[in-house]
Scaffold this motif. Structure first.
Motif, PDB file in Angstrom:
ATOM      1  N   CYS A  54      51.022 111.036  37.303  1.00 11.78           N
ATOM      2  CA  CYS A  54      52.306 110.570  36.763  1.00 11.78           C
ATOM      3  C   CYS A  54      52.106 109.720  35.515  1.00 11.78           C
ATOM      4  O   CYS A  54      52.910 109.775  34.586  1.00 11.78           O
ATOM      5  CB  CYS A  54      53.083 109.781  37.816  1.00 11.78           C
ATOM      6  N   THR A 117      66.680 109.137  49.605  1.00 17.21           N
ATOM      7  CA  THR A 117      65.899 108.080  50.248  1.00 17.21           C
ATOM      8  C   THR A 117      65.526 108.481  51.671  1.00 17.21           C
ATOM      9  O   THR A 117      64.375 108.324  52.089  1.00 17.21           O
ATOM     10  CB  THR A 117      66.693 106.757  50.257  1.00 17.21           C
ATOM     11  N   ARG A 121      61.681 109.104  52.817  1.00 16.96           N
ATOM     12  CA  ARG A 121      61.144 108.236  53.873  1.00 16.96           C
ATOM     13  C   ARG A 121      60.738 109.020  55.113  1.00 16.96           C
ATOM     14  O   ARG A 121      59.872 108.593  55.868  1.00 16.96           O
ATOM     15  CB  ARG A 121      62.162 107.168  54.254  1.00 16.96           C
ATOM     16  N   HIS A 127      53.608 104.507  49.674  1.00 18.85           N
ATOM     17  CA  HIS A 127      53.050 104.263  48.343  1.00 18.85           C
ATOM     18  C   HIS A 127      53.222 105.453  47.394  1.00 18.85           C
ATOM     19  O   HIS A 127      53.001 105.304  46.193  1.00 18.85           O
ATOM     20  CB  HIS A 127      51.581 103.853  48.442  1.00 18.85           C
ATOM     21  N   ASP A 128      53.636 106.614  47.892  1.00 18.21           N
ATOM     22  CA  ASP A 128      53.823 107.796  47.043  1.00 18.21           C
ATOM     23  C   ASP A 128      55.282 108.124  46.767  1.00 18.21           C
ATOM     24  O   ASP A 128      55.576 108.974  45.934  1.00 18.21           O
ATOM     25  CB  ASP A 128      53.160 109.017  47.690  1.00 18.21           C
ATOM     26  N   ARG A 129      56.204 107.477  47.445  1.00 14.12           N
ATOM     27  CA  ARG A 129      57.632 107.833  47.312  1.00 14.12           C
ATOM     28  C   ARG A 129      58.139 107.703  45.890  1.00 14.12           C
ATOM     29  O   ARG A 129      58.881 108.555  45.406  1.00 14.12           O
ATOM     30  CB  ARG A 129      58.480 106.966  48.242  1.00 14.12           C
ATOM     31  N   ARG A 130      57.781 106.636  45.231  1.00 14.03           N
ATOM     32  CA  ARG A 130      58.251 106.407  43.856  1.00 14.03           C
ATOM     33  C   ARG A 130      57.803 107.535  42.927  1.00 14.03           C
ATOM     34  O   ARG A 130      58.574 108.020  42.110  1.00 14.03           O
ATOM     35  CB  ARG A 130      57.720 105.059  43.378  1.00 14.03           C
ATOM     36  N   TYR A 131      56.560 107.969  43.066  1.00 16.54           N
ATOM     37  CA  TYR A 131      56.022 109.003  42.187  1.00 16.54           C
ATOM     38  C   TYR A 131      56.626 110.368  42.486  1.00 16.54           C
ATOM     39  O   TYR A 131      56.941 111.129  41.575  1.00 16.54           O
ATOM     40  CB  TYR A 131      54.489 109.045  42.294  1.00 16.54           C
ATOM     41  N   GLY A 133      59.562 110.841  43.826  1.00 14.19           N
ATOM     42  CA  GLY A 133      60.935 110.726  43.323  1.00 14.19           C
ATOM     43  C   GLY A 133      61.005 110.922  41.818  1.00 14.19           C
ATOM     44  O   GLY A 133      61.910 111.606  41.311  1.00 14.19           O
ATOM     45  N   PHE A 134      60.057 110.356  41.103  1.00 14.54           N
ATOM     46  CA  PHE A 134      59.980 110.527  39.646  1.00 14.54           C
ATOM     47  C   PHE A 134      59.808 112.001  39.284  1.00 14.54           C
ATOM     48  O   PHE A 134      60.519 112.532  38.423  1.00 14.54           O
ATOM     49  CB  PHE A 134      58.810 109.697  39.096  1.00 14.54           C
TER      50      PHE A 134
END
Length: 146
Positions: A54, A117, A121, A127-131, A133-134
């Motif tokens: 990312c 979300t 979840r 620790h990977d959710r943000r990436y 999602g991006f």
């Protein structure tokens, strides 16, 4: 037809009649086909660390669609902590993983943050959710007609 990973398909949409493939609109089918084609090309490719991938992505250029999709396909198994089941392009059925991914993309495209979300979840390591999602947001942008 057997999926790429040689697992048998499970019922993805239990409310639908057994043996009836889920109905996807033309745009969703195009995205799914693109994801499946990329998965075929990435089967032997080295897996990529999600954070590093990312950080290196370019937001502009003609290769953006290919780059975001390839990164998602290469990193999704690691984020889910299991191998992703991809069916071959043209198969009407969806694997559970494909159906989940299409629901994530639908949630992004309709700005349904609550559903996204929940979906993230339910399966993706914290620790990977943000990436993930991006990547989903960038892929959704790439496939949205102007």
């Amino acid at each position: 037809m057997m999926p790429i990973t040689q697992q048998t398909p499970a019922s993805v949409f239990p409310a639908e009649q057994e043996g009836t493939p889920p109905v996807l609109d033309i745009g969703a089918r195009e995205v799914l086909t693109h994801l499946r084609m990329t998965a075929l090309g990435c089967r032997a490719a080295a897996r990529t660390d999600l954070f590093e991938a990312c950080a290196l992505l370019s937001l502009d250029g003609e290769d953006a669609k290919r780059t975001f999709v390839a990164t998602l396909v290469k990193c999704l198994g690691s984020a889910l902590n299991k191998s992703v089941v991809w069916y071959r392009p043209g198969v009407a059925e969806l694997s559970f993983d494909e159906a989940w991914l299409m629901q994530c993309l639908r949630a992004v495209s309709t700005a349904d943050a609550t559903s996204l979300t929940f979906l993230l979840r339910s399966r993706v390591a914290a620790h990977d959710r943000r990436y993930i999602g991006f990547l989903l947001a960038r892929i959704s942008e790439q496939f949205t007609p102007n």
